[in-house]
Write a protein that holds these residues in place. Structure first.
Motif, PDB file in Angstrom:
ATOM      1  N   MET A 270       8.787   7.276  -2.218  1.00  0.00           N
ATOM      2  CA  MET A 270       9.250   6.511  -1.061  1.00  0.00           C
ATOM      3  C   MET A 270      10.392   7.237  -0.358  1.00  0.00           C
TER       4      MET A 270
ATOM      5  N   SER B  81       0.834  -1.193   0.000  1.00  0.00           N
ATOM      6  CA  SER B  81       0.000   0.000   0.000  1.00  0.00           C
ATOM      7  C   SER B  81       0.871   1.247   0.000  1.00  0.00           C
ATOM      8  N   THR B  82       0.208   2.394   0.116  1.00  0.00           N
ATOM      9  CA  THR B  82       0.852   3.693   0.149  1.00  0.00           C
ATOM     10  C   THR B  82      -0.028   4.646   0.954  1.00  0.00           C
TER      11      THR B  82
ATOM     12  N   SER C 242      12.032   4.735  -5.505  1.00  0.00           N
ATOM     13  CA  SER C 242      10.892   5.602  -5.797  1.00  0.00           C
ATOM     14  C   SER C 242      11.074   6.965  -5.137  1.00  0.00           C
TER      15      SER C 242
ATOM     16  N   PHE D 231       6.325  -4.167   0.827  1.00  0.00           N
ATOM     17  CA  PHE D 231       5.884  -4.078  -0.563  1.00  0.00           C
ATOM     18  C   PHE D 231       6.586  -5.153  -1.372  1.00  0.00           C
TER      19      PHE D 231
ATOM     20  N   VAL E 123      11.037  -0.221  -5.774  1.00  0.00           N
ATOM     21  CA  VAL E 123      10.404   0.699  -4.827  1.00  0.00           C
ATOM     22  C   VAL E 123      11.423   1.458  -3.979  1.00  0.00           C
TER      23      VAL E 123
ATOM     24  N   LEU F  91       6.756  -0.300   5.935  1.00  0.00           N
ATOM     25  CA  LEU F  91       6.124  -0.625   4.669  1.00  0.00           C
ATOM     26  C   LEU F  91       6.615  -1.989   4.202  1.00  0.00           C
TER      27      LEU F  91
ATOM     28  N   MET G  75       1.107   2.491  -7.252  1.00  0.00           N
ATOM     29  CA  MET G  75       1.308   2.906  -5.856  1.00  0.00           C
ATOM     30  C   MET G  75       2.556   3.769  -5.661  1.00  0.00           C
ATOM     31  N   TRP G  76       3.653   3.418  -6.342  1.00  0.00           N
ATOM     32  CA  TRP G  76       4.918   4.097  -6.064  1.00  0.00           C
ATOM     33  C   TRP G  76       5.613   4.630  -7.309  1.00  0.00           C
TER      34      TRP G  76
END
Length: 576
Positions: A211, A163-164, A208, A186, A205, A184, A196-197
């Motif tokens: 992130m 999720s985010t 990101s 992921f 990720v 987190l 999401m990212w």
């Protein structure tokens, strides 16, 4: 005792064995599980399962965690986390989001129900109000952020799995929160990495920009490293296990980091254990065993009902059924390929087209609407193909009143077993993404509205299955195998293509993450359809009883397990 009665007794024994195993696992260590309802915001009612350790009392309150599932899931999807946290001494409230499970309102309402669920959790006298955690998978991040925004000092740590913090915007939520002590999880193969990212692959990720901004750094995030300070509430940690989105809540790789984070950041659990010490999978094994037992009960009850005087005329076993083919020749294999491939080939395009079937009062579940556009579109194409190729037709007639009666009684027997198991032991029939739950009154109404549409699909699909693929003198097991393969093989191949590409390249072959995950369910479901259809056909020479049983099952399954979208102020969800 006849074979059918032995089958019924055996099926009930299998259900009892599986359900007891599941119950024993989720209550391990003296945990009790309660099904509760509590007040949501704006006059709504929310539902949850409360996992209460024996060590948690009003005199000795325990740390607690609010859990939330993802989109078109229910509270049971979080049972792996709930079981592992509760057996360590955490009080757990696993909520149904609004519009899901037994919570009313619609998807996304009232900040996804997060504020009300947190208030309910804090109202429990066994909960240590200074040690509360929030966790959600996928769209379950919406309730986490909503709860945190409503009570910034009312929790101590949070976990977002697949999720985010921005996930709530998908359904218009404006809640924002700088989540305290956030971990987190992921998956490296998560299908939603780009959504999401904004990175093409889950393993990317850590690079990101979104992130990195969340972690307060411009460098790639180092998975497993704690950033910030737990005491100050600024801690951050990222885990990237090699799993897909639906595996994040069904794997040690998703459960262990979540359990470990709450053991690090919340004080007072009664029985600390290594994060890798997990037993939740045996609960899933138990509910799978029970699901298989219910399928056996359905078949046995159908067989028993054929001996009832009024229904006995459906039994055509002594008569020749007029098979469509003397052997499996080139024409047979052509029809088999069409039967297997058509549902899978049309799934993504017709699901997209189905988005135009907007939620409305009679048909309020948007995903169900899309599924029915796919199903009815496939049925129409099947009819066209049959006419164009002059496909063989069934010789046996269809007795609608008796077929409807035996179908209703058969499915009612299966439903009764589930109602008893769920009411007494608080478990249902499920494994991973496949879950069959009892209907509440609202969902029962939805199922009745959708039932005629599912009936059209199954009547056409199973009429052609037997009209095209029945073979003279075919053995029982080869007949079952052919029926299961014809109904489910296309989806199995579609998923092999999608996930083969994902595991090799980090991306799905076709950019359809949500519908790909939805399609996973249709491999076992359509295989079950094949079994029921062949079983009933071999006894009645008619496609109709099996078609009506399958229509009832799918109307029940989908209506209880997906999400409600329509309300008087319904708006299309457009991400901001």
């Amino acid at each position: 005792m006849g074979k059918a009665w032995l089958g019924l007794v055996g099926g009930l024994a299998v259900i009892l064995t599986g359900a007891l195993l599941a119950w024993l696992v989720q209550t391990a260590g003296g945990v009790s599980v309660r099904d509760v309802r509590f007040a949501g915001d704006r006059g709504t009612t929310l539902a949850a399962l409360v996992y209460m350790p024996a060590s948690a009392t009003a005199e000795h309150p325990a740390p607690a965690v609010l859990l939330s599932h993802g989109y078109i899931n229910t509270r049971e999807m979080q049972s792996a986390f709930a079981i592992e946290l509760a057996r360590r001494g955490f009080v757990v409230v696993a909520m149904d989001q609004p519009g899901h499970g037994y919570s009313d309102a619609i998807v996304g309402a009232n900040d996804f129900g997060g504020p009300a669920a947190l208030r309910y959790l804090k109202s429990l006298p066994q909960v240590d109000k200074a040690n509360i955690g929030l966790a959600g998978h996928s769209l379950g991040g919406g309730p986490v952020v909503g709860a945190a925004a409503s009570d910034p000092d009312g929790y101590r740590a949070a976990v977002l799995v697949g999720s985010t913090p921005a996930i709530g915007a998908v359904f218009g939520s404006k809640a924002r929160a700088d989540l305290r002590n956030l971990a987190l999880v992921f998956g490296g193969y998560d299908e939603f990495a780009e959504l999401m990212w904004q990175v093409p692959r889950g393993f990317e990720v850590p690079r990101s920009p979104a992130m990195q901004a969340l972690f307060g750094t411009q460098a790639p995030i180092v998975p497993g490293r704690v950033y910030g300070d737990v005491a100050a509430g600024t801690a951050r940690m990222l885990h990237v296990p090699p799993v897909t989105h639906p595996w994040e809540h069904f794997s040690a790789g998703g459960v262990a980091p979540t359990v470990d984070w709450f053991q690090r950041t919340l004080d007072g659990e009664a029985r600390p254990r290594p994060a890798g010490d997990q037993i939740w999978f045996w609960k899933e094994v138990g509910t799978l065993i029970a699901f298989v037992g219910m399928a056996a009960v359905l078949l046995a009850v159908f067989e028993i009902l054929l001996s009832v005087r009024w229904l006995h005329r459906l039994d055509r076993r002594p008569q020749a059924l007029g098979p469509a083919a003397p052997r499996r020749d080139r024409r047979w294999w052509l029809f088999f390929a069409v039967t297997a491939a058509l549902p899978a080939v049309t799934f993504f395009p017709l699901m997209k087209l189905g988005m135009l079937f907007l939620p409305m009062p009679l048909y309020p579940q948007w995903i169900t609407n899309q599924l029915l556009v796919w199903a009815l579109g496939g049925a129409a194409l099947t009819l066209v193909i049959g006419l164009a190729t002059k496909a063989p037709r069934l010789l046996a007639g269809a007795d609608w009143p008796k077929s409807a009666a035996i179908a209703l009684l058969t499915v009612a027997a299966g439903y009764l077993t589930l109602a008893v198991v769920a009411g007494v032991l608080h478990v249902d029939y499920r494994f991973w993404v496949v879950g069959l739950k009892p209907l509440d009154l609202r969902q029962f109404g939805f199922a009745l509205a959708y039932l005629p549409l599912w009936t059209v699909f199954f009547v056409v699909a199973l009429r052609n299955l037997h009209g095209w693929l029945a073979v003279a003198g075919e053995g029982r097991w080869s007949h079952y195998f052919a029926g299961m393969a014809a109904m489910s093989l296309g989806f199995a191949v579609l998923l092999a293509i999608q996930y083969g590409a994902l595991f090799l390249t980090g991306r799905l072959a076709m950019a359809e993450p949500l519908n790909t995950i939805i399609a996973i369910q249709f491999v076992p479901l359509m295989a079950l359809v094949g079994v029921i259809s062949v079983f009933t056909w071999r006894r009645t020479g008619s496609h109709l009883p099996g078609a009506l049983i399958c229509a009832l099952l799918l109307a029940w399954y989908v209506s209880a397990g997906t999400a409600t979208h329509w309300s008087s102020n319904f708006q299309l969800p457009i991400p901001s």
